[in-house]
Write a protein that holds these residues in place. Structure first.
Motif, mmCIF file in Angstrom:
data_model
loop_
_atom_site.group_PDB
_atom_site.id
_atom_site.type_symbol
_atom_site.label_atom_id
_atom_site.label_comp_id
_atom_site.label_asym_id
_atom_site.label_seq_id
_atom_site.Cartn_x
_atom_site.Cartn_y
_atom_site.Cartn_z
ATOM 1 N N UNK A 180 32.750 28.374 34.651
ATOM 2 C CA UNK A 180 33.115 28.611 33.584
ATOM 3 C C UNK A 180 32.629 30.003 33.502
ATOM 4 N N UNK A 181 33.735 30.796 32.533
ATOM 5 C CA UNK A 181 33.905 32.306 32.711
ATOM 6 C C UNK A 181 33.340 33.049 33.423
ATOM 7 N N UNK A 182 33.202 33.304 34.362
ATOM 8 C CA UNK A 182 32.683 33.751 35.664
ATOM 9 C C UNK A 182 34.359 34.059 36.118
ATOM 10 N N UNK A 183 34.288 35.932 36.178
ATOM 11 C CA UNK A 183 36.033 36.313 37.144
ATOM 12 C C UNK A 183 35.263 36.105 39.012
ATOM 13 N N UNK A 184 36.510 35.984 39.044
ATOM 14 C CA UNK A 184 36.123 35.555 40.434
ATOM 15 C C UNK A 184 37.214 36.578 41.409
ATOM 16 N N UNK A 185 37.561 36.944 42.405
ATOM 17 C CA UNK A 185 38.501 37.277 43.175
ATOM 18 C C UNK A 185 39.003 36.482 43.966
ATOM 19 N N UNK A 186 40.191 36.562 44.462
ATOM 20 C CA UNK A 186 40.961 35.637 45.550
ATOM 21 C C UNK A 186 41.847 36.397 46.258
ATOM 22 N N UNK A 187 41.901 36.482 47.514
ATOM 23 C CA UNK A 187 42.263 37.683 48.558
ATOM 24 C C UNK A 187 42.647 36.627 49.950
ATOM 25 N N UNK A 188 43.553 37.598 50.855
ATOM 26 C CA UNK A 188 43.756 36.975 51.910
ATOM 27 C C UNK A 188 42.772 37.705 52.871
#
Length: 668
Positions: A642-650
């Motif tokens: 909750x309310x935590x920005x997460x970067x997702x990448x290949x």
């Protein structure tokens, strides 16, 4: 569509499991359960027992029987009666000394002064065996009383006789044998009724005029029922030193348990037992393997080591101590006569082979066959002359070459004597006669498995099981049978069986007769096993699987309670964030935006789904991606708190991908 495939897979799995269990039952019927029984003790507690068994030796005798029974796998129950059934102990698996002692104490706790209703008691016992017994085990009833049915009115007496007739019929149909003891200490009892019940069901009856002799009778019953024997080890008087040493031998193979029975009137006598390796059991170990009564103790040795054992008896000088041993063996002998062709040409040699089985495993050690040779017994049924020949060891089995002359008729079996254990194979009838009908095997064993609620008619081709060397054709007749004519009958060359009516099975004798009136008889043993327990297990598994499917579906349809904000980015630009309100089930990427430029994340098979708690959700993918919380390892299941920005990448340098922030309803 996916749910339908899942349900189809589920049903297929359950059916496969059903077939596996069924096949295991079919296999297990022949390869398991050695020395195991369903046993119901029927104990007379009427007022007259106070005089005929004042010391309660019948309970000690029962304890001896239970003590000799294998440590696990026997199913036992009890009926205690007088004018009525005053206690019933349902049949259950009795494992270990503790369970045996508990059953004994519950039976001993009852006392009464009523009359005697034997018919109702054995009827209750047969009903218990039918409804509660293990269907894969043979069943017996052990009846102990001091006389005949004795009730206060003629109506009650007639009702008891009707119950007795019903019980005997049920016992005969299901193969239950009744073993009875008539206590006749004062000489007033008439053992005729107990003898009638036992003989009608294939059991035996004993009259005991001295209550102390019950131990001997129950030991005898055990030997008969479990096909074993009591082995005398020693009958000693304790010397002045206070110690007597007794030595005994355990054979190399086949002994599942050795029961050491020690009889003495002195309860203070103690014992020490030393194994062949020289290690003695501790007092605590001896106590753990012991069942005791007033005049005897039983020590149960499970899988005892081969070799010479030593028993030291410590007691009062001059006391008499008797030591006996009973094996619970797990041995068998299988013979093969002329490759199974029992109707053979005359004036030629045929080959007979035999194999010894130890705990259902073929013995292939020639040294064992040297120590315990296989014997072939050949009975000429025309002359009555019997010969006993030692078989030659060849290819790790016994072999014998037999010359068969013209018109020879032989009964053949193989036996092996291992110390005091005698193991016999099936008896086969070999014929080179030109006229007498021949049965290919005797006895014929028929095993069938019956579904509940269905009355299936089985057909056995007697023509294939027998032959007439002159080809004159055979007719078949049932001579003796445990069954009613509506349950088993002959129709042409076929034996017809109504599985529902034969209960658990029984025995019948069929005669094959040729046109010249010459005949040959065969014993046919029918065993029927109910598949109801299997069906109940399968039904339970199916219900559990359906519940699991529903739980899985419910979990998959759990809503995401919040919003998901996604910002796509590349090395050149960062797109406007898009926020999507949560919904039930899977939230696929292609439902929410159209990617104009590849960010390296596959949309197919990639989605958001609710977590077990509202404070997080999951990002699921087939490929697996890096996150700034896990830059060195790709993950197919990524937690978004909750309310935590997460970067997702290949790629782990995060040159392109997406930034995801989950905002739960708690924050909205």
């Amino acid at each position: 569509m996916k749910q339908k495939r899942y349900l189809l897979l589920l049903i297929t799995t359950v059916l496969l499991f059903f077939m596996i269990i069924t096949s295991q039952i079919a296999i297990g019927a022949d390869t398991q359960n050695a020395n195991r029984m369903n046993v119901v003790f029927v104990m007379d507690e009427s007022g007259s027992m106070i005089g005929t068994d004042r010391e309660g030796f019948r309970y000690d005798a029962m304890d001896l029987f239970m003590g000799l029974a294998t440590d696990s796998g026997n199913y036992m129950g009890a009926v205690v009666f007088d004018t009525e059934i005053i206690q019933k102990e349902d049949i259950s698996e009795i494992n270990g000394i503790g369970a045996k002692n508990e059953l004994s104490q519950r039976i001993r706790s009852i006392s009464s002064i009523g009359d005697t209703d034997i018919g109702k008691a054995i009827e209750t016992a047969t009903q218990m065996l039918k409804t509660q017994g293990n269907p894969n085990l043979p069943s017996v009833i052990i009846l102990l009383s001091d006389g005949n049915t004795d009730l206060g009115s003629d109506a009650a007496y007639q009702a008891s006789l009707a119950s007795k007739r019903n019980a005997i019929e049920m016992a005969r149909q299901n193969g239950y044998q009744v073993y009875s003891v008539c206590l006749n200490v004062d000489g007033t009892a008439d053992p005729a009724e107990l003898r009638e019940i036992s003989e009608a069901t294939g059991g035996t009856s004993e009259e005991v005029k001295n209550a102390e002799d019950l131990k001997k009778v129950f030991s005898q019953f055990y030997n008969i029922i479990y096909s074993t024997k009591t082995i005398p080890i020693g009958d000693v008087v304790i010397p002045d030193s206070g110690e007597a040493e007794i030595y005994f031998q355990i054979p190399r193979i086949g002994v599942e348990e050795a029961n050491i029975i020690i009889s003495t009137l002195n309860s203070s006598t103690t014992y020490r037992l030393t194994q062949p390796n020289g290690i003695a059991y501790t007092t605590e170990e001896m106590d753990a393997m012991k069942i005791s009564a007033k005049t005897f103790s039983v020590f149960k040795l499970q899988h005892p080591a081969y070799g010479e054992w030593k028993l030291v008896v410590q007691g009062v000088p001059g006391d008499n101590v008797k030591i006996e041993m009973v094996y619970n063996a797990n041995l068998s002998v299988e013979a093969n006569i002329n490759g199974g062709n029992l109707s053979c040409p005359a004036n030629q040699d045929i080959l007979i082979t035999a194999q010894l089985y130890d705990f259902k495993t073929a013995v292939e050690d020639d040294a064992i066959y040297q120590e315990y040779p296989l014997h072939l017994v050949l009975l000429d049924t025309k002359t009555g002359i019997s010969t006993d020949e030692v078989m030659r060891i060849e290819n790790h089995s016994g072999t014998y070459s037999l010359y068969v002359p013209e018109d020879a008729e032989y009964d053949i079996y193989v036996y092996c004597k291992i110390d005091n254990m005698l193991i016999n194979s099936t008896t086969y009838h070999l014929s080179a006669s030109t006229s007498v009908p021949v049965w290919n095997q005797n006895p014929i064993k028929i095993k069938r498995y019956r579904l509940p609620f269905f009355d299936v008619e089985e057909k056995i081709d007697l023509g294939k099981a027998s032959s007439d060397r002159k080809g004159m054709g055979l007719t078949y007749q049932i001579k003796r049978s445990d069954f009613q004519s509506s349950a088993v009958w002959v129709e042409g060359e076929n034996l017809k069986i109504q599985l529902k009516k034969v209960g658990k099975g029984g025995t019948l004798y069929v005669t094959a007769v040729n046109s010249q009136g010459e005949s040959a008889e065969v014993e046919i043993v029918i065993q029927v096993y109910s598949l109801l327990p299997v069906l109940l297990v399968v039904l339970l598994l199916f219900i559990l699987a359906v519940i699991g499917l529903l739980l899985v579906r419910k979990a998959k349809n759990k809503p995401v309670r919040g919003r998901i904000m996604v910002t796509l980015y590349t090395e050149e630009e960062r797109l406007t964030p898009k926020t999507v309100q949560g919904k039930k089930g899977k939230m696929y990427l292609w439902d929410y935006w159209d990617l104009k430029e590849s960010i390296g994340i596959e949309r197919k098979g990639t989605y958001f789904v609710a977590g077990e708690e509202n404070r997080y959700i999951y990002f699921i993918s087939k490929e697996g991606y890096y996150t700034d919380f896990s830059p060195d390892e790709k993950n197919k299941k990524i937690i978004l708190e909750d309310n935590v920005a997460v970067h997702i990448s290949s790629d782990n340098e995060f040159r392109k991908g997406m930034e995801v922030t989950y905002i739960s309803d708690n924050r909205i």
